[in-house]
Motif scaffolding. Structure first.
Motif, mmCIF file in Angstrom:
data_model
loop_
_atom_site.group_PDB
_atom_site.id
_atom_site.type_symbol
_atom_site.label_atom_id
_atom_site.label_comp_id
_atom_site.label_asym_id
_atom_site.label_seq_id
_atom_site.Cartn_x
_atom_site.Cartn_y
_atom_site.Cartn_z
ATOM 1 N N ASN A 211 18.144 36.713 45.829
ATOM 2 C CA ASN A 211 18.547 35.635 44.935
ATOM 3 C C ASN A 211 17.543 35.648 43.795
ATOM 4 O OD1 ASN A 211 19.353 33.356 43.613
ATOM 5 N ND2 ASN A 211 19.145 31.966 45.364
ATOM 6 N N GLN B 81 26.005 33.576 53.940
ATOM 7 C CA GLN B 81 25.960 33.404 52.482
ATOM 8 C C GLN B 81 25.686 31.947 52.127
ATOM 9 O OE1 GLN B 81 29.429 35.307 50.462
ATOM 10 N NE2 GLN B 81 29.805 36.240 52.472
ATOM 11 N N PHE C 87 22.582 30.919 50.020
ATOM 12 C CA PHE C 87 22.861 30.592 48.616
ATOM 13 C C PHE C 87 23.469 29.202 48.418
ATOM 14 C CE2 PHE C 87 22.864 35.244 48.642
ATOM 15 C CZ PHE C 87 22.152 35.546 47.484
ATOM 16 N N THR D 148 23.323 45.681 41.711
ATOM 17 C CA THR D 148 24.037 44.413 41.719
ATOM 18 C C THR D 148 25.515 44.744 41.837
ATOM 19 O OG1 THR D 148 22.353 43.294 40.389
ATOM 20 C CG2 THR D 148 24.545 42.301 40.443
ATOM 21 N N SER E 159 26.631 28.663 49.028
ATOM 22 C CA SER E 159 28.066 28.883 48.893
ATOM 23 C C SER E 159 28.350 30.368 49.064
ATOM 24 C CB SER E 159 28.573 28.407 47.528
ATOM 25 O OG SER E 159 27.968 29.161 46.485
ATOM 26 N N THR F 222 29.639 43.912 42.628
ATOM 27 C CA THR F 222 30.731 42.961 42.526
ATOM 28 C C THR F 222 31.821 43.398 43.485
ATOM 29 O OG1 THR F 222 30.210 42.519 40.210
ATOM 30 C CG2 THR F 222 32.407 41.879 40.965
ATOM 31 N N GLN G 203 29.615 34.127 47.920
ATOM 32 C CA GLN G 203 29.244 34.897 46.736
ATOM 33 C C GLN G 203 30.329 35.934 46.397
ATOM 34 O OE1 GLN G 203 25.940 34.254 45.086
ATOM 35 N NE2 GLN G 203 26.589 32.483 46.305
ATOM 36 N N SER G 204 30.496 36.190 45.100
ATOM 37 C CA SER G 204 31.418 37.238 44.665
ATOM 38 C C SER G 204 30.680 38.486 44.204
ATOM 39 C CB SER G 204 32.298 36.728 43.518
ATOM 40 O OG SER G 204 31.500 36.324 42.413
ATOM 41 N N SER G 205 29.360 38.389 44.085
ATOM 42 C CA SER G 205 28.531 39.544 43.756
ATOM 43 C C SER G 205 27.182 39.375 44.422
ATOM 44 C CB SER G 205 28.362 39.715 42.242
ATOM 45 O OG SER G 205 27.629 38.632 41.695
ATOM 46 N N LEU G 206 26.495 40.500 44.644
ATOM 47 C CA LEU G 206 25.205 40.469 45.320
ATOM 48 C C LEU G 206 24.250 41.460 44.666
ATOM 49 C CD1 LEU G 206 26.141 40.551 49.136
ATOM 50 C CD2 LEU G 206 25.310 38.573 47.835
#
Length: 257
Positions: free
Chosen positions: A195, A217, A221, A249, A223, A251, A225-228
């Motif tokens: 993060n 997740q 975070f 990174t 919530s 997606t 995530q849609s990317s890491l």
């Protein structure tokens, strides 16, 4: 020398090189890929050598060369390609396959400080032309290469599955097999999830995949995530540690370059 791509041609960079002695010449891409000449470029900022292969060496009237059509970060040296330029005047070494030799050391010697005596082979080692150098080994030749082809997929429950492919230093050029040989006593990887600059989760796996649950997740975070931002590394049993790291990174559903 500016940063450049790894795993594909760098056709834009032009290197201006001067050698104290010796000569290089252009070769076809096929010959280059069959282990023709390469150069090692020293990046003092990170104390790393980048191995670069090339096809085009244009001689200049002053005895220098313009070298183009490059493959960067060869033999697992992509760590030498950083976000800063390697300055003019940096050291370049010509790597000729027929003249390179391996220094055979025991496992205990491989990470110790050792004094080397070197000089022209036509003279005895007591000749004044011989010099000494002290070097401490890093066991770099045993370090696993960084994984490649990191991808991220999601299921209906919001779980994220991270996958990657291993690379190998040994016997990995057979294009007729589905994956390179393991070449380790056992298979192990480390995955770290970030993060920003902070590692929020670190896990080990015994296969090239990791599922990051929706619950984890939310725990990390707040919530889903849609990317890491992640990194991955393979453990080397002979090396005794994790090897080179691939950071990306990712997606969902988008392949990282």
């Amino acid at each position: 020398l500016q940063p450049g791509p790894v795993g594909r041609w760098d056709r834009g960079t032009v290197l201006h090189i001067a050698f104290d002695y010796g000569a290089i010449s252009s070769v076809s891409e096929a010959i280059m890929l069959n282990s023709a000449l390469a150069i090692g470029v020293y990046n003092a900022a990170v104390n790393e050598w980048e191995v670069i292969q090339f096809t085009t060496a244009a001689p200049q009237p002053d005895g220098t060369y313009y070298v183009t059509n490059l493959l960067r970060g060869q033999l697992g040296t992509e760590a030498a390609i950083t976000g800063t330029d390697v300055p003019t005047g940096s050291t370049v070494v010509l790597l000729e396959p027929d003249t390179l030799a391996t220094v055979v050391l025991t496992d205990e010697q491989s990470s110790n400080e050792i004094q080397f005596l070197y000089g022209p082979s036509r003279y005895p080692n007591t000749d004044d032309t011989y010099k000494t150098a002290t070097h401490t080994g890093t066991r770099r030749g045993l370090q696993p290469y960084s994984p490649t082809d990191l991808q991220l997929e999601a299921n209906a429950a919001g779980d994220l599955t991270l996958t990657w492919k291993r690379r190998t230093r040994f016997n990995g050029d057979n294009w007729g097999v589905s994956e390179p040989p393991l070449n380790e006593e056992f298979e192990r990887y480390r995955v770290r999830i970030y993060n920003g600059p902070t590692v929020v989760r670190e896990v080990e796996t015994t296969s090239p995949t990791y599922t990051y649950s929706a619950a984890d997740q939310t725990s990390d975070f707040g919530s889903g995530q849609s990317s890491l931002k992640v990194d991955a590394a393979q453990y080397g049993s002979a090396y005794g540690a994790y090897g080179a790291v691939t950071e990306a990174t990712l997606t969902i559903g988008k392949v990282t370059p």
